[in-house]
Design an enzyme around this catalytic site. Sequence first.
Site, PDB file in Angstrom:
ATOM      1  N   SER A 128       0.929  -1.523   0.080  1.00  0.00           N
ATOM      2  CA  SER A 128      -0.126  -0.138   0.333  1.00  0.00           C
ATOM      3  C   SER A 128       0.842   1.387  -0.061  1.00  0.00           C
ATOM      4  O   SER A 128       1.800   1.677  -1.289  1.00  0.00           O
ATOM      5  CB  SER A 128      -1.148  -0.112   0.877  1.00  0.00           C
ATOM      6  OG  SER A 128      -1.956   0.692   1.491  1.00  0.00           O
ATOM      7  N   ASP A 159      -2.614   5.991  -3.676  1.00  0.00           N
ATOM      8  CA  ASP A 159      -1.558   5.987  -2.610  1.00  0.00           C
ATOM      9  C   ASP A 159      -0.541   4.820  -4.217  1.00  0.00           C
ATOM     10  O   ASP A 159      -1.260   4.397  -4.706  1.00  0.00           O
ATOM     11  CB  ASP A 159      -1.288   5.372  -1.455  1.00  0.00           C
ATOM     12  CG  ASP A 159      -2.885   4.528  -1.521  1.00  0.00           C
ATOM     13  OD1 ASP A 159      -3.574   3.939  -2.731  1.00  0.00           O
ATOM     14  OD2 ASP A 159      -3.033   3.353  -0.918  1.00  0.00           O
ATOM     15  N   ASP A 214      -1.335   1.413  -3.695  1.00  0.00           N
ATOM     16  CA  ASP A 214      -1.459   0.333  -4.522  1.00  0.00           C
ATOM     17  C   ASP A 214      -3.221   0.429  -4.998  1.00  0.00           C
ATOM     18  O   ASP A 214      -3.881  -0.276  -5.395  1.00  0.00           O
ATOM     19  CB  ASP A 214      -2.223  -0.773  -3.542  1.00  0.00           C
ATOM     20  CG  ASP A 214      -3.059  -0.437  -2.744  1.00  0.00           C
ATOM     21  OD1 ASP A 214      -2.920   0.757  -2.100  1.00  0.00           O
ATOM     22  OD2 ASP A 214      -3.780  -1.523  -2.129  1.00  0.00           O
ATOM     23  N   ASP A 243      -5.671   2.453  -3.515  1.00  0.00           N
ATOM     24  CA  ASP A 243      -7.402   2.199  -2.544  1.00  0.00           C
ATOM     25  C   ASP A 243      -7.295   2.959  -1.746  1.00  0.00           C
ATOM     26  O   ASP A 243      -8.184   2.945  -1.983  1.00  0.00           O
ATOM     27  CB  ASP A 243      -6.769   0.545  -2.194  1.00  0.00           C
ATOM     28  CG  ASP A 243      -5.786   0.632  -0.735  1.00  0.00           C
ATOM     29  OD1 ASP A 243      -5.668   1.433  -0.820  1.00  0.00           O
ATOM     30  OD2 ASP A 243      -6.110  -0.218  -0.128  1.00  0.00           O
TER      31      ASP A 243
END
Length: 449
Positions: A101, A243, A245, A247
């Site tokens: 993340s 960010d 990743d 999400d």
Amino acid sequence: MGTLFGTDGIRGVANRYPMDAPMAFAVGQAVTYVLKKEKHRTRIIIGKDTRISGYMLESALLAGITSMGGNPYLVGVLPTPGIAFITESMRADAGIVISASHNPYQDNGIKIFGGNGFKLSDEQEEVIENLVLDGKLADKVPPVDRMGQAHRIDDVLGRYIVFLKNTFPRELSMEGMKIVMDTANGATYRVAPESFTELGADLDVIHNAPNGININAACGSQHTEDLRKRVVEKGAAIGLAFDGDGDRLIAVDEQGREITGDQILIICGKMLKGKGRLKNDLLVSTVMSNLGLTVACKKYGFRQHAAKVGDRYVLEDMQRLGSVLGGEESGHVIFLDHHTTGDGILTAIQLIAAMLESGKPLSELARLMDVFPQKLINIDVKSKPDISTLPQVVQAVKDVESALGDQGRVLVRYSGTQNMCRVMVEGPSDEITLKYCRQIADVVKAAIG
């Protein structure tokens, strides 16, 4: 949470236990074994962000899955919510995401979605964890003729872009809208620019050249300095920061000011309520959400429920209580009518839809919620005893709560992914908030730091 799985899967420094090749191999085996069905070869999607260690972990997972008789389908670099979407749309048995993340490139992680596109429950993760840790997976492998085969899917980007674009109301248009985007050199680096370009936006993209080690490096949702400056320079209507990743979303208004996940919830909640689509008039936030969110919910006639920290817990409570909108201050926002998980690109599309429908600039919409001054201090800890068993900490919290009254609040909790205690205080001014936060943090540090 168990020994391996935290609030968002398994995390650690790459190439070190537990985020090394042997562990990834074992996780691949365990997931495949748990999902095995009669006369059905387990199909598992594998995707990743742009970290250099993703290649190693991808190969190890592939080996583990095939050795246990499953068929892995590699999709390459794709945002976490894109992997959830592909898993569900392809009717796969599971989707595995290789990402840490918003963490720096040295870290990596593994999180798992079920075939329905939702993250696995704590109970399902516990079954997988026990299989990994008991060391007996080698006894469960099938004969050679039942081993699996790996496949690569080449058109996932296009499928995901079509899905995202279809969430944007057809009566609206982004044609010519100036948008600055920061992809954090991460998983959104291709799909986000293409999605907004196809929707007609006049796009300026920064931090969009991943090299394996620059993901989240002074950029993205955790570091919006460059984005804020660029939005003002370009005269853009909005800035979008994702960010690593993809999400979560942190937005920037046309004046270069950061818009939090809580403010996005209120803006989008008001839009949905106006359309009669805010089911049960309910927003699900977390215990870390700003006190201003609670005040705004009361003002606009929303019900609010505070879940435990972690988008998985927000989602669980949304499903349990019948809500279609929930999220965290950090920018994880879930539109359950559209998707099974938080999606930064989808959130950006909905936020822009709210701007266009209202005809108001983002700075004006942001004023729907007054943000209370908030201070967060993270303390490294050696252990995580129950906070209620630490009398000196309990007393320090009570003292501050008494002093603040209804003008603020206190929250002391452990991180779900790190050996860290978080002390959060909200109050009437920055000075008072910082003073009380430091006061409690010093007591926590003395007790368990």
